[in-house]
Design an enzyme around this catalytic site. Sequence first.
Site, mmCIF file in Angstrom:
data_model
loop_
_atom_site.group_PDB
_atom_site.id
_atom_site.type_symbol
_atom_site.label_atom_id
_atom_site.label_comp_id
_atom_site.label_asym_id
_atom_site.label_seq_id
_atom_site.Cartn_x
_atom_site.Cartn_y
_atom_site.Cartn_z
ATOM 1 N N TYR A 1 24.057 -26.962 1.584
ATOM 2 C CA TYR A 1 23.278 -27.638 0.553
ATOM 3 C C TYR A 1 23.646 -29.136 0.498
ATOM 4 C CZ TYR A 1 21.588 -23.407 -2.025
ATOM 5 O OH TYR A 1 20.951 -22.253 -2.427
ATOM 6 N N GLY A 2 24.901 -29.428 0.868
ATOM 7 C CA GLY A 2 25.459 -30.785 0.697
ATOM 8 C C GLY A 2 24.497 -31.919 0.987
ATOM 9 N N CYS B 1 29.203 -22.990 -6.702
ATOM 10 C CA CYS B 1 28.939 -24.053 -5.736
ATOM 11 C C CYS B 1 28.974 -25.387 -6.484
ATOM 12 C CB CYS B 1 27.556 -23.813 -5.127
ATOM 13 S SG CYS B 1 26.992 -25.103 -4.025
ATOM 14 N N CYS C 1 34.793 -28.213 -2.931
ATOM 15 C CA CYS C 1 33.693 -27.399 -2.400
ATOM 16 C C CYS C 1 34.268 -25.997 -2.261
ATOM 17 C CB CYS C 1 33.255 -27.942 -1.042
ATOM 18 S SG CYS C 1 32.182 -26.818 -0.108
ATOM 19 N N THR C 2 33.545 -25.004 -2.750
ATOM 20 C CA THR C 2 34.114 -23.655 -2.781
ATOM 21 C C THR C 2 34.366 -23.104 -1.374
ATOM 22 O OG1 THR C 2 31.867 -22.750 -3.050
ATOM 23 C CG2 THR C 2 33.156 -23.111 -5.046
ATOM 24 N N ASP D 1 25.986 -19.020 -4.219
ATOM 25 C CA ASP D 1 26.423 -20.223 -3.496
ATOM 26 C C ASP D 1 25.453 -20.440 -2.344
ATOM 27 O OD1 ASP D 1 28.194 -22.345 -2.597
ATOM 28 O OD2 ASP D 1 28.940 -20.993 -1.063
ATOM 29 N N SER D 2 25.558 -21.589 -1.686
ATOM 30 C CA SER D 2 24.745 -21.855 -0.504
ATOM 31 C C SER D 2 25.109 -20.915 0.647
ATOM 32 C CB SER D 2 24.971 -23.288 -0.045
ATOM 33 O OG SER D 2 26.321 -23.445 0.353
ATOM 34 N N THR E 1 28.086 -28.277 -5.373
ATOM 35 C CA THR E 1 26.899 -29.072 -5.057
ATOM 36 C C THR E 1 25.713 -28.614 -5.911
ATOM 37 O OG1 THR E 1 27.765 -29.086 -2.805
ATOM 38 C CG2 THR E 1 25.561 -29.964 -3.111
HETATM 39 N N1 DGL Z 1 30.101 -24.297 -1.386
HETATM 40 C C1 DGL Z 1 29.367 -25.381 -1.857
HETATM 41 C C2 DGL Z 1 30.076 -26.324 -2.788
HETATM 42 O O1 DGL Z 1 30.963 -25.900 -3.475
HETATM 43 C C3 DGL Z 1 28.270 -26.000 -1.029
HETATM 44 C C4 DGL Z 1 28.548 -26.366 0.355
HETATM 45 C C5 DGL Z 1 27.259 -26.762 1.042
HETATM 46 O O2 DGL Z 1 26.411 -25.901 1.176
HETATM 47 O O3 DGL Z 1 27.128 -27.926 1.440
HETATM 48 O O4 DGL Z 1 29.724 -27.473 -2.881
#
Ligand code: DGL
Length: 263
Positions: free
Chosen positions: A42-43, A73, A183-184, A10-11, A75
């Site tokens: 990452y968003g 993740c 989002c996780t 994940d990020s 994203t």
């Molecule tokens: N946990 C991530 C998701 O499920 C990414 C959140 C991020 O880094 O913006 O989208």
Amino acid sequence: MSASPIGVFDSGVGGLSILHSIRQLLPHEHLIYVADSAHAPYGPKGDNFIVQRSLHIMEYLKARQVKAVVVACNTATAAAIAVLRERYQLPLIGVEPAIKPAAEQSRSAVVGVLATSGTIASDKFISLQNRFSEHVQIITRAGTGLVELIEQPQLDEATLLALLESFIRPMHDKGADTLVLGCTHYSLIRSQIAKVAGPRMHIVDAGTAVAKELQRRLVASGLDNLLASTAPVQFLSSGDLKVQQQLLARYWPEPAAEVTALA
Ligand code: DGL
């Protein structure tokens, strides 16, 4: 059967929510968790950046001889899983907002989705949304700022609750009775979300479904580990290791293992 590890990335710490569901269902699988915290969130970063980071992490995991990878993740799944599937032959499991179960459960036929701006803008999400928008009204909202707060070494509860209120109240006002955590990271603050959403709003995430899909894919490819003993979980991060250790103590329910550096 294979005792090789499974990679999960994940990020940042968000994917720990998915890792937890995997651990509960498959405690005998050796898991390697990679948090790309130096590059979270990452968003707002754009697809190219996320694809490059995902390829970098995949190469690391491949060198560790993983037998399967979970992109924990939403994203990164939206931005990169198609590229990863073209390059890598191993089972690759992604995560997407749980709109299907939410649409089935909703009595008001109004569903709220909280996700990153990247997920909401993605083609993958738009086509998922279109599949259900005939039957339910879907209200999307980018949870801007939430990931940064969740990744802080000290959780600022007051700011978090105020931000959640500003995202969830408009969904309430439009009659949403079900909220999808798209989002996780958001599953890690489920109790704060539940506090703001109130008892009449049902909260749905994809953790259990991802773990079951992983199990199904492992069994189908003959890669599941049939040994009965509990396997180790290893943690790596590209971020500040001291902060990562604190975050692990907050969000990971088992006694915290040591976090090592992802080069
Ligand atoms: N946990 C991530 C998701 O499920 C990414 C959140 C991020 O880094 O913006 O989208």
